[in-house]
Write a protein that holds these residues in place. Structure first.
Motif, PDB file in Angstrom:
ATOM      1  N   TRP A 270       0.815  -1.207   0.000  1.00 56.82           N
ATOM      2  CA  TRP A 270       0.000   0.000   0.000  1.00 56.82           C
ATOM      3  C   TRP A 270       0.857   1.269   0.000  1.00 56.82           C
ATOM      4  O   TRP A 270       0.404   2.339   0.378  1.00 56.82           O
ATOM      5  CB  TRP A 270      -0.965  -0.004   1.183  1.00 56.82           C
ATOM      6  CG  TRP A 270      -2.060  -1.012   1.012  1.00 56.82           C
ATOM      7  CD1 TRP A 270      -2.204  -2.210   1.647  1.00 56.82           C
ATOM      8  CD2 TRP A 270      -3.160  -0.924   0.103  1.00 56.82           C
ATOM      9  NE1 TRP A 270      -3.316  -2.881   1.204  1.00 56.82           N
ATOM     10  CE2 TRP A 270      -3.929  -2.110   0.252  1.00 56.82           C
ATOM     11  CE3 TRP A 270      -3.579   0.031  -0.837  1.00 56.82           C
ATOM     12  CZ2 TRP A 270      -5.087  -2.348  -0.494  1.00 56.82           C
ATOM     13  CZ3 TRP A 270      -4.728  -0.221  -1.567  1.00 56.82           C
ATOM     14  CH2 TRP A 270      -5.463  -1.398  -1.393  1.00 56.82           C
ATOM     15  N   THR A 271       2.085   1.138  -0.442  1.00 53.33           N
ATOM     16  CA  THR A 271       2.957   2.301  -0.631  1.00 53.33           C
ATOM     17  C   THR A 271       2.748   2.803  -2.056  1.00 53.33           C
ATOM     18  O   THR A 271       2.861   2.030  -3.005  1.00 53.33           O
ATOM     19  CB  THR A 271       4.432   1.912  -0.420  1.00 53.33           C
ATOM     20  OG1 THR A 271       4.574   1.267   0.842  1.00 53.33           O
ATOM     21  CG2 THR A 271       5.322   3.140  -0.472  1.00 53.33           C
ATOM     22  N   ASN A 272       2.433   4.073  -2.195  1.00 52.95           N
ATOM     23  CA  ASN A 272       2.133   4.620  -3.521  1.00 52.95           C
ATOM     24  C   ASN A 272       3.312   4.416  -4.473  1.00 52.95           C
ATOM     25  O   ASN A 272       4.436   4.813  -4.167  1.00 52.95           O
ATOM     26  CB  ASN A 272       1.813   6.115  -3.421  1.00 52.95           C
ATOM     27  CG  ASN A 272       0.483   6.370  -2.742  1.00 52.95           C
ATOM     28  OD1 ASN A 272      -0.412   5.535  -2.774  1.00 52.95           O
ATOM     29  ND2 ASN A 272       0.362   7.525  -2.105  1.00 52.95           N
ATOM     30  N   GLU A 318      16.372  -4.158  -6.528  1.00 50.15           N
ATOM     31  CA  GLU A 318      16.080  -4.975  -5.347  1.00 50.15           C
ATOM     32  C   GLU A 318      14.876  -4.510  -4.551  1.00 50.15           C
ATOM     33  O   GLU A 318      14.476  -5.173  -3.584  1.00 50.15           O
ATOM     34  CB  GLU A 318      17.313  -4.957  -4.430  1.00 50.15           C
ATOM     35  CG  GLU A 318      17.433  -3.761  -3.497  1.00 50.15           C
ATOM     36  CD  GLU A 318      17.662  -2.389  -4.133  1.00 50.15           C
ATOM     37  OE1 GLU A 318      18.140  -1.507  -3.406  1.00 50.15           O
ATOM     38  OE2 GLU A 318      17.323  -2.168  -5.322  1.00 50.15           O
ATOM     39  N   TRP A 319      14.237  -3.402  -4.949  1.00 45.65           N
ATOM     40  CA  TRP A 319      13.263  -2.745  -4.073  1.00 45.65           C
ATOM     41  C   TRP A 319      11.877  -3.397  -4.165  1.00 45.65           C
ATOM     42  O   TRP A 319      10.922  -2.824  -4.636  1.00 45.65           O
ATOM     43  CB  TRP A 319      13.196  -1.263  -4.403  1.00 45.65           C
ATOM     44  CG  TRP A 319      12.667  -0.414  -3.273  1.00 45.65           C
ATOM     45  CD1 TRP A 319      12.305  -0.839  -2.025  1.00 45.65           C
ATOM     46  CD2 TRP A 319      12.428   0.985  -3.314  1.00 45.65           C
ATOM     47  NE1 TRP A 319      11.865   0.227  -1.285  1.00 45.65           N
ATOM     48  CE2 TRP A 319      11.942   1.360  -2.048  1.00 45.65           C
ATOM     49  CE3 TRP A 319      12.585   1.969  -4.277  1.00 45.65           C
ATOM     50  CZ2 TRP A 319      11.591   2.685  -1.729  1.00 45.65           C
ATOM     51  CZ3 TRP A 319      12.249   3.269  -3.969  1.00 45.65           C
ATOM     52  CH2 TRP A 319      11.765   3.619  -2.717  1.00 45.65           C
ATOM     53  N   SER A 331       7.608  -0.267  -0.495  1.00 44.24           N
ATOM     54  CA  SER A 331       8.308   0.069  -1.731  1.00 44.24           C
ATOM     55  C   SER A 331       7.388   0.820  -2.689  1.00 44.24           C
ATOM     56  O   SER A 331       6.258   0.403  -2.928  1.00 44.24           O
ATOM     57  CB  SER A 331       8.827  -1.193  -2.427  1.00 44.24           C
ATOM     58  OG  SER A 331       9.354  -0.879  -3.696  1.00 44.24           O
ATOM     59  N   SER A 332       7.876   1.890  -3.241  1.00 41.18           N
ATOM     60  CA  SER A 332       7.156   2.608  -4.296  1.00 41.18           C
ATOM     61  C   SER A 332       7.662   2.188  -5.670  1.00 41.18           C
ATOM     62  O   SER A 332       7.346   2.805  -6.682  1.00 41.18           O
ATOM     63  CB  SER A 332       7.353   4.123  -4.127  1.00 41.18           C
ATOM     64  OG  SER A 332       8.736   4.455  -4.197  1.00 41.18           O
ATOM     65  N   TRP A 333       8.437   1.100  -5.687  1.00 45.63           N
ATOM     66  CA  TRP A 333       9.144   0.679  -6.899  1.00 45.63           C
ATOM     67  C   TRP A 333       8.984  -0.813  -7.166  1.00 45.63           C
ATOM     68  O   TRP A 333       9.600  -1.349  -8.070  1.00 45.63           O
ATOM     69  CB  TRP A 333      10.640   1.006  -6.730  1.00 45.63           C
ATOM     70  CG  TRP A 333      11.384   1.396  -7.960  1.00 45.63           C
ATOM     71  CD1 TRP A 333      12.130   0.572  -8.765  1.00 45.63           C
ATOM     72  CD2 TRP A 333      11.523   2.704  -8.518  1.00 45.63           C
ATOM     73  NE1 TRP A 333      12.709   1.295  -9.780  1.00 45.63           N
ATOM     74  CE2 TRP A 333      12.358   2.612  -9.648  1.00 45.63           C
ATOM     75  CE3 TRP A 333      11.012   3.960  -8.160  1.00 45.63           C
ATOM     76  CZ2 TRP A 333      12.690   3.720 -10.431  1.00 45.63           C
ATOM     77  CZ3 TRP A 333      11.349   5.059  -8.935  1.00 45.63           C
ATOM     78  CH2 TRP A 333      12.173   4.930 -10.049  1.00 45.63           C
TER      79      TRP A 333
END
Length: 353
Positions: A270-272, A318-319, A331-333
């Motif tokens: 739920w990280t944008n 790696e994110w 993570s946003s990635w």
């Protein structure tokens, strides 16, 4: 006839050996196929597990090496609040990379946190210093990095379009001081580790010619550009033309220092996410596993076909969503990583071969 044939074969063999030795000279860098793995210690410390393409748990660095990656890029912050990406952590991670036989590329932010065109905040330890005092601290820190980590590539600053170490090193307001800091770093690196390659890093295409004209007197080896279609446009021919022009104008090797692409527009926590809409994509490459792979292949091909082109680096490899599917601080990635939502290595990793 047989003796003549034997003589020819011996000459060819000697020529092959000679070429092989020439390619392996100590100061020569192979074509750089790099991945930024700066979050790896944090992810591992919180129990994150990575899997290779056969869904077997494996050290993420080894998976990259087996896939053909030969260089690992690591960011370095001066005094980060949580110690991640700080000196001790980066030094240990660099040692891991070297034990696996890969090159180490350190991107020194000269900040306690993210440095990019939008912010270049100097370390808190350097606040309230005169410029001369700051310069001494800057040189001592640079010396510590070179002598203790001994990177193969030393990137002076991160995306320093407008300078770094603000306000003293602001290119617009304090150009002379900015150039003096760059010169000081270059001198330290050349003195302490002559084999280390020095990189200057600019984000994007627009304005790159102006920036590198300002830094033309600096002693360095590599010109690095960040390239993300969402921010820097979708015309890869313009990217190649810019790299070609810069390399030829300043007689430097050129590379794509940062790039990435999504394998989905979905999300795994739920990280944008930075990318999540169709209009953020390159029209030729859908947000699919094959789309991501084909985009990275095109990046590799673009730099290979560029005069003086020496490599590329995948950022955020790696994110993954390492804090679980409900995390708002994960993570946003994760949809651009080189491991999918099951933490399995994606097909794009084969481009490193």
């Amino acid at each position: 006839m047989r003796s003549r044939l034997k003589f020819v074969l011996i000459v060819l063999l000697l020529a092959m050996v000679s070429c092989s030795k020439e390619e392996e000279t100590p100061n020569a860098m192979p074509f750089i196929k790099a991945a930024d793995m700066s979050y790896l210690p944090l992810i591992e410390s919180e129990g994150g597990v990575f899997y290779n393409s056969q869904m077997v748990a494996e050290d993420a660095l080894r998976t990259l090496k087996e896939s053909g990656c030969n260089t690992i890029r690591l960011r370095l912050w001066h005094s980060p609040s949580d110690h991640h990406s700080g000196f001790n952590e980066v030094k240990l991670l660099a040692q891991r990379v070297k034990r696996l036989g890969m090159k180490v590329w350190i991107t020194v932010h000269y900040s306690d946190t993210w440095a990019d065109p939008g912010q270049q905040v100097k370390p808190s330890a350097w606040q309230n210093l005169s410029f001369n005092q700051l310069k001494i601290q800057f040189e001592q820190y640079t010396t510590q990095i070179v002598t203790q980590i001994r990177p193969d590539i030393f990137q002076i600053g991160n995306e320093i379009n407008n300078g770094f170490v603000y306000p003293e090193g602001n290119l617009t307001n304090n150009e002379a001081q900015f150039l003096l800091l760059l010169t000081s770093a270059s001198n330290v690196i050349r003195t302490q580790s002559p084999s280390t390659k020095i990189m200057l890093h600019y984000a994007g295409i627009q304005g790159a010619s102006w920036f590198f004209s300002k830094t033309a007197a600096i002693d360095y080896d590599y010109i690095g550009l960040s390239y993300y279609p969402v921010w820097h446009g979708t015309d890869l021919s313009v990217l190649q033309q810019t790299l070609t022009s810069l390399g030829q104008t300043y007689s430097k090797k050129v590379l794509i220092a940062e790039t990435s692409y999504p394998f989905t527009l979905g999300w795994n926590d739920w990280t944008n996410n930075v990318l999540g809409q169709l209009n953020q994509l390159h029209p030729n490459y859908p947000a699919t596993l094959d789309g991501q792979k084909n985009f990275l292949h095109q990046i590799k091909s673009t730099i290979q076909q560029t005069p003086n082109g020496i490599g590329f680096c995948y950022w955020g490899a790696e994110w993954i969503a390492f804090r679980g599917t409900q995390a708002s601080n994960g993570s946003s990635w994760e949809n651009q990583a080189l491991w999918d939502f099951t933490h399995k290595a994606v097909p794009a990793m084969t481009v490193f071969k």
